[in-house]
Design a protein around this motif. Structure first.
Motif, short mmCIF file in Angstrom:
data_model
loop_
_atom_site.label_atom_id
_atom_site.label_comp_id
_atom_site.label_asym_id
_atom_site.label_seq_id
_atom_site.Cartn_x
_atom_site.Cartn_y
_atom_site.Cartn_z
N PRO A 51 21.30 -38.75 28.52
CA PRO A 51 22.62 -38.29 29.07
C PRO A 51 22.88 -36.82 28.77
CG PRO A 51 22.83 -40.42 27.93
CD PRO A 51 21.48 -39.97 27.21
N PRO A 52 23.49 -36.20 30.18
CA PRO A 52 23.87 -34.98 29.80
C PRO A 52 24.86 -34.58 28.93
CG PRO A 52 24.46 -35.79 32.05
CD PRO A 52 23.74 -36.74 31.33
N ASP A 53 25.78 -35.40 28.79
CA ASP A 53 26.89 -35.34 27.76
C ASP A 53 26.78 -35.72 26.28
OD1 ASP A 53 26.77 -37.75 28.49
OD2 ASP A 53 29.16 -38.16 28.42
N LEU A 54 25.60 -36.18 26.12
CA LEU A 54 25.03 -36.37 24.85
C LEU A 54 25.28 -35.38 23.73
CD1 LEU A 54 24.16 -38.75 23.07
CD2 LEU A 54 21.89 -38.10 23.49
N TYR A 55 24.70 -34.25 24.12
CA TYR A 55 24.63 -33.11 23.26
C TYR A 55 26.24 -32.92 22.66
CZ TYR A 55 23.79 -28.32 21.33
OH TYR A 55 23.87 -27.12 20.76
N GLY A 56 27.21 -32.77 23.71
CA GLY A 56 28.62 -32.33 23.27
C GLY A 56 29.20 -33.39 22.43
N GLU A 57 28.73 -34.52 22.60
CA GLU A 57 29.27 -35.67 21.90
C GLU A 57 28.60 -35.58 20.47
OE1 GLU A 57 31.40 -39.13 20.85
OE2 GLU A 57 31.47 -37.99 22.70
N VAL A 58 27.37 -35.40 20.59
CA VAL A 58 26.90 -35.22 18.84
C VAL A 58 27.36 -33.89 18.42
CG1 VAL A 58 24.50 -34.46 17.85
CG2 VAL A 58 24.40 -36.32 19.64
N LEU A 59 27.66 -32.78 18.78
CA LEU A 59 28.27 -31.72 18.34
C LEU A 59 29.83 -31.94 17.73
CD1 LEU A 59 27.22 -28.73 20.28
CD2 LEU A 59 26.56 -29.23 17.96
N ARG A 60 30.43 -32.84 18.63
CA ARG A 60 31.97 -33.37 18.07
C ARG A 60 31.92 -34.15 16.97
NH1 ARG A 60 35.32 -37.37 19.32
NH2 ARG A 60 33.89 -38.32 20.18
N ARG A 61 31.10 -35.15 17.00
CA ARG A 61 30.95 -36.20 15.98
C ARG A 61 30.38 -35.35 14.49
NH1 ARG A 61 28.93 -42.08 18.10
NH2 ARG A 61 30.78 -42.41 19.72
N GLY A 62 29.40 -34.68 14.85
CA GLY A 62 28.84 -34.04 13.60
C GLY A 62 29.81 -33.01 13.09
N GLY A 63 30.51 -32.32 13.69
CA GLY A 63 31.57 -31.34 13.29
C GLY A 63 32.84 -32.25 12.44
N ARG A 64 33.25 -33.34 13.02
CA ARG A 64 33.83 -34.19 12.33
C ARG A 64 33.69 -34.68 11.09
NH1 ARG A 64 35.88 -38.80 16.28
NH2 ARG A 64 33.86 -39.28 15.93
N LEU A 65 32.06 -34.93 11.17
CA LEU A 65 31.80 -35.60 9.86
C LEU A 65 31.60 -34.53 8.71
CD1 LEU A 65 30.08 -38.06 8.49
CD2 LEU A 65 28.13 -37.07 9.43
N LEU A 66 30.99 -33.25 9.04
CA LEU A 66 31.16 -32.03 8.21
C LEU A 66 32.71 -31.85 7.72
CD1 LEU A 66 28.60 -29.78 9.94
CD2 LEU A 66 28.22 -31.20 7.80
N ARG A 67 33.57 -31.96 8.39
CA ARG A 67 34.91 -31.60 8.10
C ARG A 67 35.35 -32.98 6.97
NH1 ARG A 67 35.40 -30.10 13.35
NH2 ARG A 67 36.53 -32.22 13.83
N ARG A 68 35.12 -34.07 7.56
CA ARG A 68 35.57 -35.08 6.52
C ARG A 68 34.74 -35.16 5.14
NH1 ARG A 68 35.35 -40.52 10.11
NH2 ARG A 68 37.04 -40.14 11.59
N ARG A 69 33.62 -34.76 5.12
CA ARG A 69 32.86 -34.43 3.80
C ARG A 69 33.35 -33.28 3.16
NH1 ARG A 69 26.55 -35.59 5.50
NH2 ARG A 69 26.61 -37.54 5.99
#
Length: 82
Positions: free
Chosen positions: A22-40
């Motif tokens: 899906p074309p919006d998968l990359y943006g979603e992955v970046l958003r979730r990854g950034g959120r995960l890094l901030r939580r950690r």
């Protein structure tokens, strides 16, 4: 299913073209990854803060109570009249 059949099935799966991403998968992955890094990062900072607070509390307690010093003995009465 024996080994030859499994290998043939695996080859057929690998030869197929992968499904479209899906074309919006990359943006979603970046958003979730950034959120995960901030939580950690936040959790790590909180744990370091708690560790430092515990070290300070232990130091203050040890400085005021002196747990390494033996209390004066109260079982033997003082010697008087010598």
């Amino acid at each position: 299913m024996n080994r030859v059949e499994r290998e043939a099935a695996a080859r057929r799966l690998m030869e197929q073209t992968p499904p479209p991403v899906p074309p919006d998968l990359y943006g979603e992955v970046l958003r979730r990854g950034g959120r995960l890094l901030r939580r950690r990062r936040r959790a790590r900072r909180l744990l370091w803060l708690l560790l430092c607070a515990a070290a300070v509390a232990l130091t203050v307690w040890a400085a005021t109570v002196h747990p390494w010093a033996q209390p004066p003995s109260s079982t033997t009465p003082p010697v008087t009249g010598w």
